[in-house]
Design a protein around this motif. Structure first.
Motif, PDB file in Angstrom:
ATOM      1  N   GLY A 185      62.567 109.319  69.055  1.00 44.99           N
ATOM      2  CA  GLY A 185      61.954 109.703  70.318  1.00 44.99           C
ATOM      3  C   GLY A 185      61.607 111.167  70.437  1.00 44.99           C
ATOM      4  N   GLU A 186      62.001 111.990  69.463  1.00 42.48           N
ATOM      5  CA  GLU A 186      61.685 113.408  69.511  1.00 42.48           C
ATOM      6  C   GLU A 186      60.209 113.631  69.203  1.00 42.48           C
ATOM      7  OE1 GLU A 186      66.113 115.016  68.160  1.00 42.48           O
ATOM      8  OE2 GLU A 186      64.407 115.278  66.820  1.00 42.48           O
ATOM      9  N   MET A 187      59.630 114.678  69.797  1.00 40.63           N
ATOM     10  CA  MET A 187      58.221 114.965  69.588  1.00 40.63           C
ATOM     11  C   MET A 187      57.997 115.495  68.175  1.00 40.63           C
ATOM     12  SD  MET A 187      56.985 113.959  72.412  1.00 40.63           S
ATOM     13  CE  MET A 187      55.276 114.538  72.362  1.00 40.63           C
ATOM     14  N   VAL A 188      56.907 115.047  67.564  1.00 39.25           N
ATOM     15  CA  VAL A 188      56.593 115.433  66.186  1.00 39.25           C
ATOM     16  C   VAL A 188      55.078 115.504  66.036  1.00 39.25           C
ATOM     17  CG1 VAL A 188      56.713 113.004  65.467  1.00 39.25           C
ATOM     18  CG2 VAL A 188      56.888 114.796  63.745  1.00 39.25           C
ATOM     19  N   ALA A 189      54.592 116.419  65.180  1.00 41.93           N
ATOM     20  CA  ALA A 189      53.159 116.518  64.908  1.00 41.93           C
ATOM     21  C   ALA A 189      52.679 115.210  64.295  1.00 41.93           C
ATOM     22  CB  ALA A 189      52.887 117.683  63.970  1.00 41.93           C
ATOM     23  N   ASP A 190      51.602 114.681  64.833  1.00 47.36           N
ATOM     24  CA  ASP A 190      51.146 113.361  64.389  1.00 47.36           C
ATOM     25  C   ASP A 190      50.869 113.294  62.892  1.00 47.36           C
ATOM     26  OD1 ASP A 190      48.946 115.023  64.566  1.00 47.36           O
ATOM     27  OD2 ASP A 190      47.657 113.574  65.587  1.00 47.36           O
ATOM     28  N   ALA A 191      50.325 114.377  62.327  1.00 49.28           N
ATOM     29  CA  ALA A 191      49.977 114.360  60.907  1.00 49.28           C
ATOM     30  C   ALA A 191      51.204 114.454  59.998  1.00 49.28           C
ATOM     31  CB  ALA A 191      49.010 115.493  60.590  1.00 49.28           C
ATOM     32  N   LYS A 192      52.359 114.731  60.581  1.00 48.91           N
ATOM     33  CA  LYS A 192      53.580 114.874  59.792  1.00 48.91           C
ATOM     34  C   LYS A 192      54.460 113.615  59.858  1.00 48.91           C
ATOM     35  CE  LYS A 192      52.667 119.249  58.924  1.00 48.91           C
ATOM     36  NZ  LYS A 192      52.372 119.761  57.578  1.00 48.91           N
ATOM     37  N   THR A 193      53.958 112.569  60.452  1.00 50.68           N
ATOM     38  CA  THR A 193      54.747 111.342  60.583  1.00 50.68           C
ATOM     39  C   THR A 193      54.516 110.403  59.407  1.00 50.68           C
ATOM     40  OG1 THR A 193      52.995 110.219  61.830  1.00 50.68           O
ATOM     41  CG2 THR A 193      54.640 111.445  63.104  1.00 50.68           C
ATOM     42  N   ARG A 194      55.372 109.403  59.322  1.00 52.61           N
ATOM     43  CA  ARG A 194      55.216 108.332  58.337  1.00 52.61           C
ATOM     44  C   ARG A 194      55.236 106.991  59.094  1.00 52.61           C
ATOM     45  NH1 ARG A 194      54.025 112.129  56.065  1.00 52.61           N
ATOM     46  NH2 ARG A 194      54.627 112.889  53.983  1.00 52.61           N
ATOM     47  N   GLU A 195      54.508 106.026  58.599  1.00 52.67           N
ATOM     48  CA  GLU A 195      54.456 104.730  59.263  1.00 52.67           C
ATOM     49  C   GLU A 195      55.562 103.818  58.748  1.00 52.67           C
ATOM     50  OE1 GLU A 195      51.409 101.001  60.130  1.00 52.67           O
ATOM     51  OE2 GLU A 195      50.638 102.901  59.320  1.00 52.67           O
ATOM     52  N   HIS A 196      56.264 103.181  59.669  1.00 53.10           N
ATOM     53  CA  HIS A 196      57.337 102.240  59.310  1.00 53.10           C
ATOM     54  C   HIS A 196      57.343 101.104  60.320  1.00 53.10           C
ATOM     55  CE1 HIS A 196      61.136 100.758  57.741  1.00 53.10           C
ATOM     56  NE2 HIS A 196      61.603 100.716  58.985  1.00 53.10           N
ATOM     57  N   GLU A 197      57.098  99.911  59.828  1.00 55.90           N
ATOM     58  CA  GLU A 197      57.068  98.710  60.677  1.00 55.90           C
ATOM     59  C   GLU A 197      56.157  98.893  61.882  1.00 55.90           C
ATOM     60  OE1 GLU A 197      61.118  97.759  61.604  1.00 55.90           O
ATOM     61  OE2 GLU A 197      61.552  97.036  59.559  1.00 55.90           O
ATOM     62  N   GLY A 198      55.005  99.490  61.612  1.00 62.23           N
ATOM     63  CA  GLY A 198      54.003  99.656  62.662  1.00 62.23           C
ATOM     64  C   GLY A 198      54.237 100.815  63.592  1.00 62.23           C
ATOM     65  N   LYS A 199      55.284 101.610  63.339  1.00 61.06           N
ATOM     66  CA  LYS A 199      55.584 102.758  64.183  1.00 61.06           C
ATOM     67  C   LYS A 199      55.395 104.057  63.397  1.00 61.06           C
ATOM     68  CE  LYS A 199      59.097 100.354  66.955  1.00 61.06           C
ATOM     69  NZ  LYS A 199      60.531 100.378  67.387  1.00 61.06           N
ATOM     70  N   GLN A 200      54.973 105.111  64.114  1.00 63.80           N
ATOM     71  CA  GLN A 200      54.871 106.442  63.518  1.00 63.80           C
ATOM     72  C   GLN A 200      56.202 107.156  63.761  1.00 63.80           C
ATOM     73  OE1 GLN A 200      51.844 105.395  61.929  1.00 63.80           O
ATOM     74  NE2 GLN A 200      51.970 107.626  61.731  1.00 63.80           N
ATOM     75  N   ILE A 201      56.894 107.477  62.675  1.00 67.53           N
ATOM     76  CA  ILE A 201      58.210 108.103  62.818  1.00 67.53           C
ATOM     77  C   ILE A 201      58.249 109.431  62.075  1.00 67.53           C
ATOM     78  CG2 ILE A 201      59.315 105.846  63.066  1.00 67.53           C
ATOM     79  CD1 ILE A 201      60.344 106.123  60.228  1.00 67.53           C
TER      80      ILE A 201
END
Length: 211
Positions: A185-201
């Motif tokens: 739930g913490e805020m993160v830059a969108d381009a720095k996320t990874r996709e897992h089970e349909g979620k950006q984490i």
């Protein structure tokens, strides 16, 4: 700011003092002294002053002490995105002026300033591990200050080797959109996320899931 107009007569720029760099870094050492010399020599070679934004870019080939002097003097910082660190363990720095398209590579040449280096190398691990005696600490820091002072007082050409180089303009800093991590739930830059089970984490959560 960067300028490539050599016909203009302007006052000589003022640079941040070495005391400013030492206060920022926390102590005086040969690495900081050489980084200070590098920063000023490179800015003079390029004919630039301290930028307000990304007009000047510094690319460091080390993450050691000299980088802090580079930040204080040149205004190239990680936060602005105009300080790029490739930690190759080399005291080499390249500076690029976006306005003129000129770049200069600066390499430190400190061999003649380190006559007591073998003794310093013996004492350094003892001092930093907390096993040195009071006398050894005094001896070590006296040598450090002596070398640092010699580097600062030397003509820049004895400390820094400069070479103009050709290079492509570094990419400008990217601006990201912040989104909540689908896991913590913490805020993160969108381009720095990874996709897992349909979620950006976020990456920390992604790595934990991979353990």
């Amino acid at each position: 700011m960067c300028s490539n107009d050599s016909t203009k007569t302007e006052p000589q720029p003022e640079y941040a003092s070495f005391e400013n760099a030492a206060e920022f870094h926390g102590h005086v050492c040969p690495g900081l002294s050489s980084g200070y010399q590098v920063a000023i020599a490179a800015m003079k070679a390029l004919g630039v002053t301290r930028p307000k934004d990304e007009e000047l870019v510094a690319i460091a080939e080390t993450d050691a002490c000299g980088v802090d002097a580079i930040q204080v003097v040149t205004g190239c910082t990680a936060g602005k995105g105009n300080l790029i660190v490739h930690d190759y363990g080399k005291h080499v720095f390249t500076f690029y002026c976006r306005e003129s398209g000129k770049a200069v590579r600066a390499m430190t040449c400190l061999e003649e300033f380190m006559p007591q280096k073998p003794e310093m190398d013996v004492l350094r691990p003892k001092v930093f591990s907390g096993t040195a005696t009071e006398e050894e600490q005094t001896t070590f820091y006296a040598m450090v200050n002596q070398v640092s002072k010699a580097i600062l007082e030397a003509p820049s050409e004895k400390v820094v080797k400069l070479e103009f180089v050709q290079m492509e303009p570094p990419k400008k800093a990217r601006i990201f959109t912040s989104i909540p991590c689908g896991c913590c739930g913490e805020m993160v830059a969108d381009a720095k996320t990874r996709e897992h089970e349909g979620k950006q984490i976020c990456m920390p959560c992604f790595l934990k899931l991979k353990e």
